[in-house]
Design an enzyme around this catalytic site. Structure first.
Site, PDB file in Angstrom:
ATOM      1  N   LYS A 289      -2.575 -14.466 -14.604  1.00  0.00           N
ATOM      2  CA  LYS A 289      -3.854 -15.074 -13.846  1.00  0.00           C
ATOM      3  C   LYS A 289      -5.078 -14.678 -14.467  1.00  0.00           C
ATOM      4  CE  LYS A 289      -6.812 -14.160  -9.959  1.00  0.00           C
ATOM      5  NZ  LYS A 289      -6.932 -13.553  -8.513  1.00  0.00           N
TER       6      LYS A 289
ATOM      7  N   ILE B  59      -5.513  -5.467  -2.945  1.00  0.00           N
ATOM      8  CA  ILE B  59      -4.614  -4.688  -3.798  1.00  0.00           C
ATOM      9  C   ILE B  59      -5.495  -3.717  -4.712  1.00  0.00           C
ATOM     10  CG2 ILE B  59      -2.931  -4.358  -5.753  1.00  0.00           C
ATOM     11  CD1 ILE B  59      -1.546  -6.878  -4.182  1.00  0.00           C
TER      12      ILE B  59
ATOM     13  N   THR C 129      -9.007  -8.850  -3.504  1.00  0.00           N
ATOM     14  CA  THR C 129      -9.687  -7.660  -3.545  1.00  0.00           C
ATOM     15  C   THR C 129      -8.908  -6.610  -2.782  1.00  0.00           C
ATOM     16  OG1 THR C 129     -11.157  -8.029  -2.320  1.00  0.00           O
ATOM     17  CG2 THR C 129     -11.876  -8.176  -4.494  1.00  0.00           C
TER      18      THR C 129
ATOM     19  N   ALA D 261       0.871  -1.165   0.127  1.00  0.00           N
ATOM     20  CA  ALA D 261      -0.052  -0.187   0.064  1.00  0.00           C
ATOM     21  C   ALA D 261       1.031   1.294   0.011  1.00  0.00           C
ATOM     22  CB  ALA D 261      -1.090   0.003   1.164  1.00  0.00           C
TER      23      ALA D 261
END
Ligand SMILES: Cc1cc2nc3c(=O)[nH]c(=O)nc-3n(C[C@H](O)[C@H](O)[C@H](O)COP(=O)(O)OP(=O)(O)OC[C@H]3O[C@@H](n4cnc5c(N)ncnc54)[C@H](O)[C@@H]3O)c2cc1C
Length: 490
Positions: free
Chosen positions: A78, A338, A336, A16
């Protein structure tokens, strides 16, 4: 009170903190000084290995080359998530980032899938799902349109962004914050380090992880607890050596007695973890269950992480804005976190680049939007649990009988009655994603759609058959995931 922002202090150097810092130095182009303060002794969570397609927009906006990024972070591609044993033990389904095609011009008509007597999974109508089932990967093209995301090493991603942010002017300060000095209006004036250094700022971005050092601890912003609906509160994480050449182009999430286990393939290793609810399973038993599932040599002892699902009531209070785990956590089932960091960054950048000081209305807008985004994703994650037919343990009995949030109960009722995929604002997942979960959990509407009744069944079957065969044929020619990756890495 309005707020001018010349000096921005980012507290925390995990994903973050460095995602925020890289965005600030790139987007503000020197209009504010950016300083990141972190403590190496405390370290970072470092388990965010699976992402959501929006990570690609973040990387592109910051100006990151995909190949450099994949090399630096041991990244893999992914296509989505494979959910095993969620409906019943032995059943599985995919949620990939692709659409199922417009059945006679309407997404909603997919609700009639079961009424046509089709027994094959809806996924055979979706390009990335078929690619995932076959272990293939190519980049999207005119012929094969879908979104994709990455698996990567979160520690290496933070280090990669740190280098980039510092090259663009961010300042990096090492040290443990031991005190927070407040301003007369209640905001933060400065943070004080263990060695006595004092760092002042106009705006503080709290990226201090679960500690929530500024917003949670110093400003005492209350926590909105979601653990009734999302009862998981711990995770054991244990990467293993990579086994074999092939790489699954998806995350695997397998439902277990008291939670679920992830499997995430990286270039050099495989991420494994067991997310569990300690109300329903003893943590030691959860650890044993993880160790029994590992498909390679463990790269160390399992690491325990504890958390509560939910978020701070407000995300931006006075001159403190929380982004990342300091603002809240929903559990990693749909990868979810990131994405939510990116969402916070986008909201922050919009206000900081508006060309005027940030005021109370701006903060209210930020807080309202962020809280609704959390609620929408919360509902989407609950959907995976509440439709289960498992009754074999306390966790599954709880989630299949618990009272649902009103917003979720309403949209589930609309789907059941009319086959309508209702959308609110601030959605994290679009109607196609909701459809993938409803279909995967075999939750179908109760009535015939009057529009669909007008379409002769043979015509419908023929159209579906053609699409299924065309997808299967095109995927057959695609290379395996590890081959595409090797070629891309050069
Ligand atoms: C079990 C689990 C699985 C997850 N899986 C995923 C996933 O697959 N996908 C996904 O998107 N997300 C996932 N996440 C979330 C993801 O790990 C985080 O969102 C992401 O790593 C960001 O963390 P952060 O930077 O907010 O906090 P952290 O990584 O904890 O960083 C906090 C920073 O604050 C600093 N700090 C704290 N206190 C002080 C102090 N007193 N003085 C100085 N510095 C301080 C620390 O040194 C550190 O640098 C997962 C989380 C968990 C718990």
């Amino acid at each position: 009170m309005t707020q001018k922002v010349d000096r921005i202090v980012v507290v925390g150097g995990g994903s973050a903190g460095w995602m925020v810092a890289a965005a600030l130095v790139t987007g503000l182009k020197g209009r504010a000084a950016v300083e990141v303060v972190e403590s190496e002794d405390i370290g970072i969570v470092g388990v965010g290995e699976a992402t959501f397609p929006s990570i690609r927009s973040y990387n592109q906006l910051i100006g990151i080359d995909e190949r450099d990024f994949m090399r630096a972070t041991n990244g893999t591609y992914k296509l989505g998530i494979r959910f095993c044993d969620w409906l019943t033990v032995g059943q599985d389904y995919f949620h990939t980032f692709g659409h199922f095609g417009n059945l006679f011009g309407s997404q909603t008509l997919w609700a009639q899938h079961r009424r046509m007597g089709l027994t094959e999974p809806l996924g055979v109508q979706c390009v990335p799902t078929v690619m995932a089932m076959k272990g293939r990967f190519v980049l999207p093209s005119e012929q094969a349109q879908f979104k994709y995301a990455y698996h990567f090493d979160a520690i290496q991603y933070a280090a990669f962004l740190r280098k980039l942010a510092m090259q663009r002017g961010a300042r990096h300060t090492q040290g443990r914050i031991t005190e927070v000095s407040r301003r007369a209006d209640g905001g933060v004036a400065a943070v004080q380090l263990e060695d006595g250094r004092r760092i002042e700022g106009d705006l503080f971005v709290d990226c201090s992880g679960f500690r929530s050092l500024l917003l949670g601890q110093a400003l005492e912003e209350p926590f909105v607890d979601f653990s009734h609906w999302l009862p998981v509160d711990g995770a054991w994480a244990c990467p293993t050596e990579r086994v074999g050449e092939e790489l699954a182009p998806y995350t695997q999430a397998t439902a277990l007695e008291g939670g679920w286990a992830w499997r995430i393939p990286l270039q050099n290793r495989t991420g494994h973890g067991h997310v569990f609810a300690s109300r329903f399973i003893d943590p030691d038993r959860a650890r044993e269950q993880l160790l029994a599932r590992l498909d390679g040599k463990p790269l160390g002892e399992p690491r325990l992480l504890r958390f509560t699902t939910g978020h701070r009531e407000r995300f931006w209070v006075h001159n403190v804005v929380a982004i990342g785990l300091s603002s809240g956590f929903l559990e990693p089932l749909e990868s979810t976190s990131i994405y939510l960091i990116q969402d916070g960054i986008a909201r922050l950048m919009t206000l900081l680049t508006a060309g005027r000081p940030v005021d109370e209305n701006d903060r209210a807008l930020f807080n309202d939007g962020a809280a609704r985004r959390f609620a929408r994703i919360r509902d989407f994650i609950i959907l995976h649990y509440c439709l289960t037919r498992r009754r074999d343990s306390e966790l599954w009995r709880h989630v299949s009988s618990m009272e649902l949030p009103e917003t979720l109960a309403f949209r589930m009722e609309l789907w059941r009655r009319y086959g309508v995929l209702h959308e609110y604002d601030e959605e994290g997942f679009d109607a196609t994603s909701w459809l993938a979960i409803h279909a995967g959990m075999e939750h179908w509407p109760q009535r015939n759609d009057p529009v669909f009744a007008e379409i002769p069944p043979e015509r419908a079957m023929q159209a579906l058959d053609q699409r299924r065969k065309a997808i299967a044929a095109s995927v057959e020619h695609m290379p395996q995931h590890h081959r595409t990756l090797l070629k891309m890495l050069g």
